[in-house]
Scaffold this active site. Structure first.
Site, PDB file in Angstrom:
ATOM      1  N   PHE A 156       0.872  -1.181   0.000  1.00  0.00           N
ATOM      2  CA  PHE A 156       0.000   0.000   0.000  1.00  0.00           C
ATOM      3  C   PHE A 156       0.904   1.224   0.000  1.00  0.00           C
ATOM      4  O   PHE A 156       1.560   1.516   1.010  1.00  0.00           O
ATOM      5  CB  PHE A 156      -0.898  -0.045   1.229  1.00  0.00           C
ATOM      6  CG  PHE A 156      -1.994   0.983   1.275  1.00  0.00           C
ATOM      7  CD1 PHE A 156      -3.140   0.822   0.512  1.00  0.00           C
ATOM      8  CD2 PHE A 156      -1.898   2.088   2.103  1.00  0.00           C
ATOM      9  CE1 PHE A 156      -4.171   1.756   0.575  1.00  0.00           C
ATOM     10  CE2 PHE A 156      -2.917   3.025   2.183  1.00  0.00           C
ATOM     11  CZ  PHE A 156      -4.062   2.855   1.409  1.00  0.00           C
ATOM     12  N   THR A 159       2.952   7.027   1.226  1.00  0.00           N
ATOM     13  CA  THR A 159       4.053   7.884   1.672  1.00  0.00           C
ATOM     14  C   THR A 159       5.132   8.037   0.613  1.00  0.00           C
ATOM     15  O   THR A 159       5.492   7.093  -0.085  1.00  0.00           O
ATOM     16  CB  THR A 159       4.677   7.296   2.951  1.00  0.00           C
ATOM     17  OG1 THR A 159       3.681   7.246   3.967  1.00  0.00           O
ATOM     18  CG2 THR A 159       5.845   8.129   3.437  1.00  0.00           C
ATOM     19  N   GLY A 164       4.739  12.707   4.018  1.00  0.00           N
ATOM     20  CA  GLY A 164       4.135  11.615   4.770  1.00  0.00           C
ATOM     21  C   GLY A 164       2.775  12.025   5.278  1.00  0.00           C
ATOM     22  O   GLY A 164       1.734  11.664   4.724  1.00  0.00           O
ATOM     23  N   SER A 165       2.772  12.851   6.334  1.00  0.00           N
ATOM     24  CA  SER A 165       1.500  13.278   6.930  1.00  0.00           C
ATOM     25  C   SER A 165       0.672  14.121   5.969  1.00  0.00           C
ATOM     26  O   SER A 165      -0.549  14.016   5.929  1.00  0.00           O
ATOM     27  CB  SER A 165       1.769  14.073   8.219  1.00  0.00           C
ATOM     28  OG  SER A 165       2.415  13.258   9.174  1.00  0.00           O
ATOM     29  N   GLY A 198       5.821  -1.001   3.298  1.00  0.00           N
ATOM     30  CA  GLY A 198       6.001  -2.366   3.754  1.00  0.00           C
ATOM     31  C   GLY A 198       5.660  -3.378   2.683  1.00  0.00           C
ATOM     32  O   GLY A 198       4.652  -3.242   1.980  1.00  0.00           O
ATOM     33  N   ARG A 333      10.952 -12.640  41.694  1.00  0.00           N
ATOM     34  CA  ARG A 333      12.266 -12.068  41.997  1.00  0.00           C
ATOM     35  C   ARG A 333      12.267 -11.555  43.435  1.00  0.00           C
ATOM     36  O   ARG A 333      11.467 -10.683  43.788  1.00  0.00           O
ATOM     37  CB  ARG A 333      12.546 -10.926  41.035  1.00  0.00           C
ATOM     38  CG  ARG A 333      13.780 -10.094  41.347  1.00  0.00           C
ATOM     39  CD  ARG A 333      15.044 -10.774  40.942  1.00  0.00           C
ATOM     40  NE  ARG A 333      16.163  -9.830  40.896  1.00  0.00           N
ATOM     41  CZ  ARG A 333      17.400 -10.172  40.596  1.00  0.00           C
ATOM     42  NH1 ARG A 333      17.680 -11.447  40.330  1.00  0.00           N
ATOM     43  NH2 ARG A 333      18.356  -9.267  40.554  1.00  0.00           N
ATOM     44  N   GLN A 352       7.479  -0.684  43.226  1.00  0.00           N
ATOM     45  CA  GLN A 352       7.307  -1.611  42.104  1.00  0.00           C
ATOM     46  C   GLN A 352       5.844  -1.699  41.690  1.00  0.00           C
ATOM     47  O   GLN A 352       5.522  -1.708  40.495  1.00  0.00           O
ATOM     48  CB  GLN A 352       7.847  -2.992  42.479  1.00  0.00           C
ATOM     49  CG  GLN A 352       7.992  -3.965  41.318  1.00  0.00           C
ATOM     50  CD  GLN A 352       9.250  -3.722  40.489  1.00  0.00           C
ATOM     51  OE1 GLN A 352       9.892  -2.686  40.616  1.00  0.00           O
ATOM     52  NE2 GLN A 352       9.602  -4.681  39.647  1.00  0.00           N
ATOM     53  N   GLY A 428      18.549  -5.674  35.305  1.00  0.00           N
ATOM     54  CA  GLY A 428      19.438  -6.119  34.238  1.00  0.00           C
ATOM     55  C   GLY A 428      18.833  -7.226  33.396  1.00  0.00           C
ATOM     56  O   GLY A 428      19.075  -7.308  32.197  1.00  0.00           O
ATOM     57  N   GLU A 451       1.304   5.551   9.651  1.00  0.00           N
ATOM     58  CA  GLU A 451      -0.136   5.866   9.516  1.00  0.00           C
ATOM     59  C   GLU A 451      -0.471   7.218  10.145  1.00  0.00           C
ATOM     60  O   GLU A 451      -1.599   7.450  10.575  1.00  0.00           O
ATOM     61  CB  GLU A 451      -1.010   4.759  10.132  1.00  0.00           C
ATOM     62  CG  GLU A 451      -0.786   3.386   9.551  1.00  0.00           C
ATOM     63  CD  GLU A 451      -1.284   3.254   8.127  1.00  0.00           C
ATOM     64  OE1 GLU A 451      -2.079   4.101   7.717  1.00  0.00           O
ATOM     65  OE2 GLU A 451      -0.866   2.301   7.446  1.00  0.00           O
TER      66      GLU A 451
END
Length: 719
Positions: A156, A159, A164-165, A198, A333, A352, A428, A451
């Site tokens: 498709f 762009t 683009g926009s 794409g 953990r 957390q 980590g 998009e």
């Protein structure tokens, strides 16, 4: 919805393995299987199970550890997997038409496994294929079977390198030649090359190409879509006059071959024009069913709205995956504790929970909203294809456009922040690639851009709201819409006179409190935005300059607040409906309240500045309510007084693992050692590390380096 039977749950949702997570699962206030069946329904759960099982049972989809695929091999594997998905017919076309949510489920399941695969499939079948089906006519139906069996492969192309926009300014042209009944497709220079498309890089044979349509005499009729063959399907070599290639490696999603194309006076037949919104007769006369050129332009690009709605759902999937990994990790953990001999799960720490549980609530709220939005957009699309020209259809189009334009920024940004928070919350181990959080972050990132750039899209939403208020002030028309998202603005002046009112701290734990605050906030920002635009115009600014100078702190904030309000309202109404099974009401209402309060808390400064909040108690009540909803089953305290209520006696911390079990896919699909359902954190991590190739071998380059070092030392000794 009728209560599901035990047999349904057993067949669709097998028991989870025992292990360290069991301690939290036994403390949950609800049955996770019952909640999954209520939220998804038996049909969708059955579809999910069939898709996940098909992927896990097929060797082509086996997970590979220990080595990275080359770019070429990655693209090849993604293409072969896409082909296999189409061959397996995991979802029939008639099922897609019967239940549009099945489309969203299929894309979500494929993306949960691998977003490169999901997007390749999506772009070919649902973007390219649907564009031909919706924007074309009977003369284009012959292509649909070829799409389904991959006789042709599509992309498709809107762009361009320099645009683009601003789609209106696209520079690819299509001049009609009545002598041969052909269009001449041309890219005037590299800036007009189709770019970022794409599937175009290596695999697409055909493209829906958007170009400015010119009829004899040089009159331009604006942007139109054309079905163009760009490669030979048998050789994949470019067609004459077409320069097509791959743009190279990206930050993520490298299974997708994004490409570029330039056209040098390529002749295509007149029937290549997808003629739903406009056509050209053999003699060269332009005809269209639309009297308003803006309406025709909007209809021609309507495919983008569906794409944006799918991106909302994709972002939600990424957030679900991230919080599933992070919360299962946090529940197993252990670090520190009340004594040196006792370590506690990091989920027990307030910080957390405060970092992760609001994103869990956001995943639930945004998931419900994305499905609601998609269904309403599907209704609008059906109306377009049925040539519905009613006033309601037009209003629905404007409303859904505003909603989808604002919800893509909200969902993609929420997911992006949430994934990063989850990555950091896993320490980590979250940075280790095998645990997938890095991939999720990189693969969600483009959701903020393609998009439509998020900040540009928000202007569509704020423009819709400003336009509604302007119409009301000019002609006295009622402020209402087909989906009811703006109906509260009918009370705009009265809402602005309201002030925060919550008689007790427990009252803030209900999502109706932040809902009322959000209505005031949107009205306040709407007033501020209108005043700023008018002030700019009085100062001599043009309409363009006035809007441009009113975005930051006004219109942009207005659009986001309006979408947050809409999500909060939709989820609030959903969890308070009578059909919610009694055992599920409390946990769903807690999720609704937490998402609403957490989102609202980001606007505290505005609530104080505008006068809705006054005194320090208002802000403290919101903060305390957020912390209480994230807390464990302990007395709730406000102003030094312990209070016990049914609503807060069991808070979201103890429900977190069970809530993750509802939204997490099977381990093979989730593909994260620290997020596996058994909770065997270190055992799974050790197994994953050992699977990495050459993990225990000496570095391959050491022998050469060592020999070189010895040679240098020998030379030194001779000097």
């Amino acid at each position: 919805m009728a209560a599901p039977s035990e047999g349904d749950a057993a067949s669709l949702l097998p028991d989870l393995p025992g292990g360290p997570l069991q301690a939290y699962r036994t403390r949950a206030s609800f049955c996770w299987k019952e909640l999954a069946l209520f939220l998804e329904g038996e049909d969708m759960l059955r579809l999910k199970k069939s898709i996940f099982s098909a992927l896990e049972d097929d060797p082509l989809f086996a997970r590979s550890r220990g080595h990275e695929l080359s770019l070429e091999k990655h693209r090849e594997l993604t293409f072969l997997r896409c082909k296999r998905v189409l061959e397996r017919a995991l979802l029939r076309v008639e099922d897609m038409v019967r239940n549009p949510l099945s489309v969203l489920t299929l894309i979500a399941c494929l993306g949960t496994y691998d977003w490169s695969l999901a997007q390749k499939f999506l772009l070919h079948l649902l973007v390219f294929g649907f564009a031909i089906y919706k924007s074309g006519s009977e003369r284009h139906l012959e292509y649909l079977p070829k799409i389904l069996n991959m006789e042709i492969f599509g992309c498709f192309a809107v762009t361009e390198v320099s645009h683009g926009s601003n789609a209106k300014a696209i520079r690819t042209t299509a001049h009609y030649d009545p002598a041969t009944e052909e269009f001449i497709l041309h890219s005037p220079d590299f800036e007009a090359a189709k770019f970022w498309v794409g599937n175009m890089g290596k695999t697409a044979t055909h493209a829906v190409v958007f170009a400015q349509l010119y009829t004899p005499g040089g009159r331009c009729h604006g942007l139109h879509a054309f079905l163009v063959q760009i490669r030979n399907p048998k050789t994949l070599l470019p067609m004459p006059g077409v320069m097509v290639g791959d743009i190279g490696k990206k930050l993520g999603l490298n299974g997708i071959d994004n490409g570029f194309a330039m056209f040098h006076k390529v002749r295509i037949p007149r029937r290549a024009l997808l003629n739903q919104t406009g056509d050209v007769t053999p003699e060269g006369t332009y005809i269209t069913p639309f009297k308003d050129t803006k309406q025709r332009f909007g209809a021609s690009l309507n495919n983008l709205s569906m794409g944006r709605a799918i991106i909302v759902a994709m972002s939600v999937v990424n957030l679900k995956l991230a919080v599933s990994i992070a919360l299962r990790f946090s529940a197993t953990r252990r670090q520190f504790g009340p004594t040196d001999e006792e370590e506690v799960p990091v989920l027990e720490y307030q910080t957390q929970r405060w970092r992760l549980l609001p994103y869990l609530a956001a995943a639930y709220a945004l998931d419900h909203f994305s499905k609601w939005l998609f269904l309403n957009l599907a209704e609008f699309q059906q109306g377009l294809m049925g040539m519905d020209r009613s006033t309601r259809q037009a209003e629905l189009g404007r409303e859904t456009h505003a909603l989808v334009s604002g919800s893509k920024p909200l969902a993609s940004w929420t997911a992006q922040r949430g994934i990063q928070e989850c990555r950091e919350a896993c320490g980590g181990h979250g940075y280790l690639a095998v645990n997938r959080l890095g991939d999720l972050r990189n693969e969600n990132d483009p959701n903020c851009t393609y998009e439509g750039d998020n900040n540009v899209l928000l202007q569509q939403t704020s423009g819709y709201l400003l336009g509604l208020l302007e119409l009301r002030l000019q002609g006295g028309a009622r402020l209402e819409s087909p989906l009811g998202t703006v109906d509260f603005l009918e009370a705009y002046p009265d809402i602005l006179d309201q002030r925060f009112s919550c008689p007790s701290g427990t009252g803030c734990l209900e999502s109706s409190v932040p809902l009322a605050a959000y209505e005031w906030l949107v009205c306040y920002l709407l007033r501020e935005s209108v005043q700023k635009v008018n002030q700019e115009k009085r100062s001599g600014s043009s309409d363009f300059e006035a809007r441009n100078n009113s975005q930051v702190y006004r219109c942009r904030s207005l659009a986001l607040a309006f979408l947050e309000l809409t999500v909060v309202r939709r989820f609030h109404e959903y969890v308070h409906q009578p059909s919610v099974p009694p055992p599920l009401r409390a946990v769903l209402q807690r999720l609704s309240a937490l998402y609403a309060l957490w989102s609202l808390n980001q606007h505290t400064a505005l609530l104080y500045r505008g006068g809705y909040f006054s005194g320090e108690q208002a802000g403290k009540m919101i903060e305390n309510a957020i912390l209480d909803l994230c807390a464990q089953g302990s007395p709730w305290r406000f102003a030094g007084v312990a209070r016990h209520t049914d609503f807060v006696s069991q808070q979201l911390k103890d429900d977190a693992v069970a809530l993750v079990d509802v939204i997490a896919p099977p381990d093979f699909i989730l593909d994260s050692p620290i997020g596996r359902a058994d909770g065997e954190l270190y055992k799974n991590l050790w197994t994953a590390v050992l699977q990495e190739s050459q993990v225990l071998e000496r570095a391959s380059w050491w022998a050469e380096f060592s020999a070189s070092k010895t040679h240098v030392e020998s030379l030194k000794s001779r000097l």
